[in-house]
Design a protein around this motif. Structure first.
Motif, PDB file in Angstrom:
ATOM      1  N   SER A   3       0.826  -1.209   0.000  1.00  0.00           N
ATOM      2  CA  SER A   3       0.000   0.000   0.000  1.00  0.00           C
ATOM      3  C   SER A   3       0.866   1.268   0.000  1.00  0.00           C
ATOM      4  N   HIS A   4       2.051   1.189   0.620  1.00  0.00           N
ATOM      5  CA  HIS A   4       2.969   2.334   0.594  1.00  0.00           C
ATOM      6  C   HIS A   4       3.444   2.601  -0.831  1.00  0.00           C
ATOM      7  N   TRP A   5       3.777   1.544  -1.553  1.00  0.00           N
ATOM      8  CA  TRP A   5       4.248   1.710  -2.932  1.00  0.00           C
ATOM      9  C   TRP A   5       3.134   2.200  -3.847  1.00  0.00           C
ATOM     10  N   ILE A   6       1.909   1.752  -3.591  1.00  0.00           N
ATOM     11  CA  ILE A   6       0.772   2.255  -4.371  1.00  0.00           C
ATOM     12  C   ILE A   6       0.601   3.750  -4.116  1.00  0.00           C
ATOM     13  N   LEU A   7       0.717   4.168  -2.847  1.00  0.00           N
ATOM     14  CA  LEU A   7       0.610   5.587  -2.504  1.00  0.00           C
ATOM     15  C   LEU A   7       1.728   6.395  -3.169  1.00  0.00           C
ATOM     16  N   VAL A   8       2.956   5.892  -3.122  1.00  0.00           N
ATOM     17  CA  VAL A   8       4.077   6.589  -3.761  1.00  0.00           C
ATOM     18  C   VAL A   8       3.830   6.702  -5.265  1.00  0.00           C
ATOM     19  N   GLY A   9       3.359   5.622  -5.882  1.00  0.00           N
ATOM     20  CA  GLY A   9       3.070   5.652  -7.312  1.00  0.00           C
ATOM     21  C   GLY A   9       1.985   6.645  -7.669  1.00  0.00           C
ATOM     22  N   LEU A  10       0.904   6.679  -6.891  1.00  0.00           N
ATOM     23  CA  LEU A  10      -0.188   7.614  -7.152  1.00  0.00           C
ATOM     24  C   LEU A  10       0.254   9.065  -6.949  1.00  0.00           C
ATOM     25  N   LEU A  11       1.031   9.307  -5.907  1.00  0.00           N
ATOM     26  CA  LEU A  11       1.520  10.666  -5.675  1.00  0.00           C
ATOM     27  C   LEU A  11       2.463  11.121  -6.777  1.00  0.00           C
ATOM     28  N   SER A  12       3.345  10.229  -7.219  1.00  0.00           N
ATOM     29  CA  SER A  12       4.260  10.611  -8.296  1.00  0.00           C
ATOM     30  C   SER A  12       3.497  10.834  -9.600  1.00  0.00           C
ATOM     31  N   LEU A  13       2.501  10.024  -9.868  1.00  0.00           N
ATOM     32  CA  LEU A  13       1.693  10.201 -11.072  1.00  0.00           C
ATOM     33  C   LEU A  13       0.925  11.520 -11.021  1.00  0.00           C
ATOM     34  N   SER A  14       0.332  11.838  -9.872  1.00  0.00           N
ATOM     35  CA  SER A  14      -0.411  13.098  -9.773  1.00  0.00           C
ATOM     36  C   SER A  14       0.524  14.300  -9.885  1.00  0.00           C
ATOM     37  N   TYR A  16       3.378  14.367 -11.598  1.00  0.00           N
ATOM     38  CA  TYR A  16       3.775  14.429 -13.006  1.00  0.00           C
ATOM     39  C   TYR A  16       2.659  15.032 -13.859  1.00  0.00           C
ATOM     40  N   ILE A  17       1.433  14.597 -13.645  1.00  0.00           N
ATOM     41  CA  ILE A  17       0.299  15.092 -14.432  1.00  0.00           C
ATOM     42  C   ILE A  17       0.086  16.586 -14.170  1.00  0.00           C
ATOM     43  N   SER A  18       0.200  17.013 -12.906  1.00  0.00           N
ATOM     44  CA  SER A  18      -0.002  18.442 -12.616  1.00  0.00           C
ATOM     45  C   SER A  18       1.096  19.292 -13.260  1.00  0.00           C
ATOM     46  N   ARG A  19       2.315  18.782 -13.324  1.00  0.00           N
ATOM     47  CA  ARG A  19       3.400  19.536 -13.976  1.00  0.00           C
ATOM     48  C   ARG A  19       3.164  19.619 -15.484  1.00  0.00           C
ATOM     49  N   ILE A  20       2.752  18.517 -16.088  1.00  0.00           N
ATOM     50  CA  ILE A  20       2.491  18.502 -17.534  1.00  0.00           C
ATOM     51  C   ILE A  20       1.352  19.457 -17.874  1.00  0.00           C
TER      52      ILE A  20
END
Length: 104
Positions: A3-14, A16-20
């Motif tokens: 669940s920690h890795w899922i959270l890290v993945g979701l945070l990094s994706l969000s 990245y998307i906000s920067r793009i």
């Protein structure tokens, strides 16, 4: 643990998307001079804050200067002024900082 890795993945994706999205919105638009000046000073301010935070270390409720980091930063600054090259200067500063840490 997963669940920690899922959270890290979701945070990094969000992130990245906000920067793009920000880059896409700002692309092709002319910035005002005040905003250009702001964006020019932001990286310098952030790097300065990070360096000061590393040099001034809280010890027993007081701020003390970390000599290895301070001397490493000083030699890095001198090396950048002399060589005009960033990466070799940083490597010089790291080596000097490690040497100071070893002998103090």
């Amino acid at each position: 643990m997963i669940s920690h890795w899922i959270l890290v993945g979701l945070l990094s994706l969000s992130t990245y998307i906000s920067r793009i999205i920000g880059v896409e919105i700002m692309a092709g638009q002319e910035l005002k001079p005040t905003l250009k000046a702001y964006f020019n000073y932001v990286p310098v301010a952030i790097i300065s804050a990070l360096i000061v935070k590393q040099i001034l270390v809280p010890t027993d409720g007081q701020l003390t200067i970390s000599l290895p980091i301070f001397i490493g930063c000083l030699f890095t600054t001198i090396a950048i002024k002399i060589t005009k090259r960033f990466l070799p200067s940083v490597i010089i500063g790291i080596i000097i900082g490690l040497l100071v840490r070893s002998f103090l």
